[in-house]
Scaffold this active site. Sequence first.
Site, PDB file in Angstrom:
ATOM      1  N   ASN A  78     -20.002   3.391 -13.699  1.00 39.57           N
ATOM      2  CA  ASN A  78     -19.778   4.170 -14.917  1.00 39.57           C
ATOM      3  C   ASN A  78     -20.534   3.599 -16.119  1.00 39.57           C
ATOM      4  O   ASN A  78     -20.869   2.418 -16.174  1.00 39.57           O
ATOM      5  CB  ASN A  78     -18.276   4.244 -15.234  1.00 39.57           C
ATOM      6  CG  ASN A  78     -17.509   4.968 -14.126  1.00 39.57           C
ATOM      7  OD1 ASN A  78     -16.514   4.471 -13.651  1.00 39.57           O
ATOM      8  ND2 ASN A  78     -17.995   6.127 -13.701  1.00 39.57           N
ATOM      9  N   SER A 102      -7.717  14.536 -12.940  1.00 40.68           N
ATOM     10  CA  SER A 102      -9.037  14.243 -13.511  1.00 40.68           C
ATOM     11  C   SER A 102      -9.735  15.517 -13.971  1.00 40.68           C
ATOM     12  O   SER A 102      -9.558  16.582 -13.375  1.00 40.68           O
ATOM     13  CB  SER A 102      -9.907  13.561 -12.438  1.00 40.68           C
ATOM     14  OG  SER A 102     -11.266  13.584 -12.810  1.00 40.68           O
ATOM     15  N   TYR A 129     -14.281  12.922  -4.269  1.00 40.01           N
ATOM     16  CA  TYR A 129     -13.251  12.368  -5.178  1.00 40.01           C
ATOM     17  C   TYR A 129     -12.589  13.516  -5.944  1.00 40.01           C
ATOM     18  O   TYR A 129     -11.362  13.633  -5.964  1.00 40.01           O
ATOM     19  CB  TYR A 129     -13.870  11.387  -6.155  1.00 40.01           C
ATOM     20  CG  TYR A 129     -13.013  11.128  -7.373  1.00 40.01           C
ATOM     21  CD1 TYR A 129     -13.285  11.767  -8.582  1.00 40.01           C
ATOM     22  CD2 TYR A 129     -11.911  10.285  -7.303  1.00 40.01           C
ATOM     23  CE1 TYR A 129     -12.489  11.567  -9.692  1.00 40.01           C
ATOM     24  CE2 TYR A 129     -11.115  10.078  -8.413  1.00 40.01           C
ATOM     25  CZ  TYR A 129     -11.408  10.726  -9.604  1.00 40.01           C
ATOM     26  OH  TYR A 129     -10.605  10.527 -10.700  1.00 40.01           O
ATOM     27  N   LYS A 140      -8.593  15.210  -5.924  1.00 41.31           N
ATOM     28  CA  LYS A 140      -7.741  15.436  -7.112  1.00 41.31           C
ATOM     29  C   LYS A 140      -7.277  16.896  -7.137  1.00 41.31           C
ATOM     30  O   LYS A 140      -6.110  17.193  -7.391  1.00 41.31           O
ATOM     31  CB  LYS A 140      -8.499  15.105  -8.393  1.00 41.31           C
ATOM     32  CG  LYS A 140      -8.726  13.618  -8.598  1.00 41.31           C
ATOM     33  CD  LYS A 140      -7.430  12.854  -8.744  1.00 41.31           C
ATOM     34  CE  LYS A 140      -7.654  11.386  -9.010  1.00 41.31           C
ATOM     35  NZ  LYS A 140      -6.395  10.629  -9.098  1.00 41.31           N
ATOM     36  N   ASP A 144       0.868  -1.177   0.000  1.00 43.94           N
ATOM     37  CA  ASP A 144       0.000   0.000   0.000  1.00 43.94           C
ATOM     38  C   ASP A 144       0.905   1.227   0.000  1.00 43.94           C
ATOM     39  O   ASP A 144       1.838   1.302   0.812  1.00 43.94           O
ATOM     40  CB  ASP A 144      -0.884  -0.033   1.262  1.00 43.94           C
ATOM     41  CG  ASP A 144      -1.959   1.042   1.213  1.00 43.94           C
ATOM     42  OD1 ASP A 144      -3.104   0.753   1.602  1.00 43.94           O
ATOM     43  OD2 ASP A 144      -1.652   2.167   0.758  1.00 43.94           O
TER      44      ASP A 144
HETATM   45  C1  WQD Z   1     -21.105   9.291 -17.928  1.00 44.98           C
HETATM   46  C2  WQD Z   1     -22.490   9.682 -18.389  1.00 44.98           C
HETATM   47  C3  WQD Z   1     -24.116   9.790 -16.623  1.00 44.98           C
HETATM   48  C4  WQD Z   1     -24.088   5.476 -15.748  1.00 44.98           C
HETATM   49  C5  WQD Z   1     -16.294   9.579 -14.711  1.00 44.98           C
HETATM   50  C6  WQD Z   1     -15.638   8.956 -13.520  1.00 44.98           C
HETATM   51  C7  WQD Z   1     -14.725   9.906 -12.814  1.00 44.98           C
HETATM   52  C8  WQD Z   1     -13.854  10.694 -13.780  1.00 44.98           C
HETATM   53  C9  WQD Z   1     -14.675  11.296 -14.908  1.00 44.98           C
HETATM   54  C10 WQD Z   1     -11.557  10.019 -13.907  1.00 44.98           C
HETATM   55  C11 WQD Z   1     -23.176  10.667 -17.443  1.00 44.98           C
HETATM   56  C12 WQD Z   1     -24.468   8.689 -17.623  1.00 44.98           C
HETATM   57  C13 WQD Z   1     -23.806   6.724 -16.292  1.00 44.98           C
HETATM   58  C14 WQD Z   1     -25.385   4.907 -15.935  1.00 44.98           C
HETATM   59  C15 WQD Z   1     -26.044   6.836 -17.199  1.00 44.98           C
HETATM   60  N1  WQD Z   1     -12.831   9.869 -14.315  1.00 44.98           N
HETATM   61  N2  WQD Z   1     -24.767   7.380 -17.009  1.00 44.98           N
HETATM   62  N3  WQD Z   1     -26.305   5.613 -16.659  1.00 44.98           N
HETATM   63  O1  WQD Z   1     -19.824  10.738 -14.211  1.00 44.98           O
HETATM   64  O2  WQD Z   1     -18.539  11.550 -16.257  1.00 44.98           O
HETATM   65  O3  WQD Z   1     -17.329  10.464 -14.304  1.00 44.98           O
HETATM   66  O4  WQD Z   1     -15.382  10.239 -15.535  1.00 44.98           O
HETATM   67  O5  WQD Z   1     -11.184  10.748 -13.054  1.00 44.98           O
HETATM   68  O6  WQD Z   1     -13.907   9.099 -11.981  1.00 44.98           O
HETATM   69  O7  WQD Z   1     -16.640   8.565 -12.636  1.00 44.98           O
HETATM   70  O8  WQD Z   1     -18.773   9.111 -15.876  1.00 44.98           O
HETATM   71  O9  WQD Z   1     -19.529   6.960 -16.807  1.00 44.98           O
HETATM   72  O10 WQD Z   1     -20.374   7.647 -14.512  1.00 44.98           O
HETATM   73  O11 WQD Z   1     -21.200   8.870 -16.567  1.00 44.98           O
HETATM   74  O12 WQD Z   1     -26.908   7.454 -17.832  1.00 44.98           O
HETATM   75  O13 WQD Z   1     -25.693   3.778 -15.449  1.00 44.98           O
HETATM   76  O14 WQD Z   1     -23.318   8.527 -18.429  1.00 44.98           O
HETATM   77  O15 WQD Z   1     -25.266  10.485 -16.191  1.00 44.98           O
HETATM   78  O16 WQD Z   1     -23.948  11.565 -18.240  1.00 44.98           O
HETATM   79  P1  WQD Z   1     -18.704  10.559 -15.168  1.00 44.98           P
HETATM   80  P2  WQD Z   1     -19.978   8.050 -15.890  1.00 44.98           P
END
Ligand code: WQD
Length: 312
Positions: free
Chosen positions: A172, A97, A122, A126, A31
Amino acid sequence: MVVDNFSNSKPAALRRVKQICGKDFVFYENDVRDREAMKKIFAENRIDAVIHFAGLKAVGESVRKPLLYYSHNLCATFNLCEAMIEAGVRIMVFSSSATVYGNSDRVPIREDFRIGPTSNPYGETKLMQERILSDMVAAGELRTAVMLRYFNPIGAHESGLIGEDPNGIPNNLLPYISQVSIGKLPYLSVFGNDYDTHDGTGVRDYIHVVDLARAHVCALRHAVGSEGAQYYNIGTGIGYSVLDIIGAYEKATGRKVPYRISPRRPGDVAVSYSDPSLAASVLGWKAQFGIERMCRDADRWQTMNPDGYPDE
Ligand code: WQD
């Protein structure tokens, strides 16, 4: 050399990386927050630079467990930086991010846009880590800190051997769609179709994970020959909506993705996509893969590994 505590990965992933690149490498199962372990690692190896990926990254989980995220992500960085300073290692590439931009009211997003406040712990970790590293550069504790602001990494290696293996039900979009597409989950919930976008659903800048990996190689080469705190958007500069992604996935696989429109997810922004031109001009990096390739590679990984990596 790699250090990982397998809190969100498995030994099989490392074995397959060695298989893909045909190389062996030193590995420590530790870790990053273990001070004695990090001291030993820096004492036993000649390390010129560090790429810092270690941290928790689920936005939703960070809202439910803020202390876990602040403690884990910040203590890992404090401990790693202390070990680096003690060993005289002064070059870092950091996995940041796009969430540091918070709810940006302009797109495409450029690195000189205002950062913070973010919409979740989160993202705050960052933001804080970027500030810590830039202050260390200003004080001369680090010579170089290249901070890569990832937009939305998706996809998998073309071999299908390595890919995204979320714990439990995916948070995601892409891994969720992949599991719906192979029948592991019944349908996708589309979080809101009343945003101010071309089809009402959320727009993001999706980038192939192999393009993201290439960005780190370019960033490391640049970091070794440069100084200062630097920030680069790592994205394609193209925004796709949730419905666009569903269509692309169906086209790439020939399989329908059943979905239902659901209420918005708290904390979501309507639109986020990058201006990646600085990474192109300074790092010499540009995304190569389009959305269909991202979907095809994601599906190959999911189809070949319906239950993710084996436990051993
Ligand atoms: C994408 C789109 C949701 C799930 C991610 C990571 C974060 C960061 C940035 C690195 C949104 C929609 C999602 C679902 C949906 N990465 N969605 N139904 O929120 O942009 O953030 O990228 O640092 O760590 O979490 O990504 O894939 O969760 O969502 O409609 O079941 O898909 O509303 O518009 P997000 P996501």
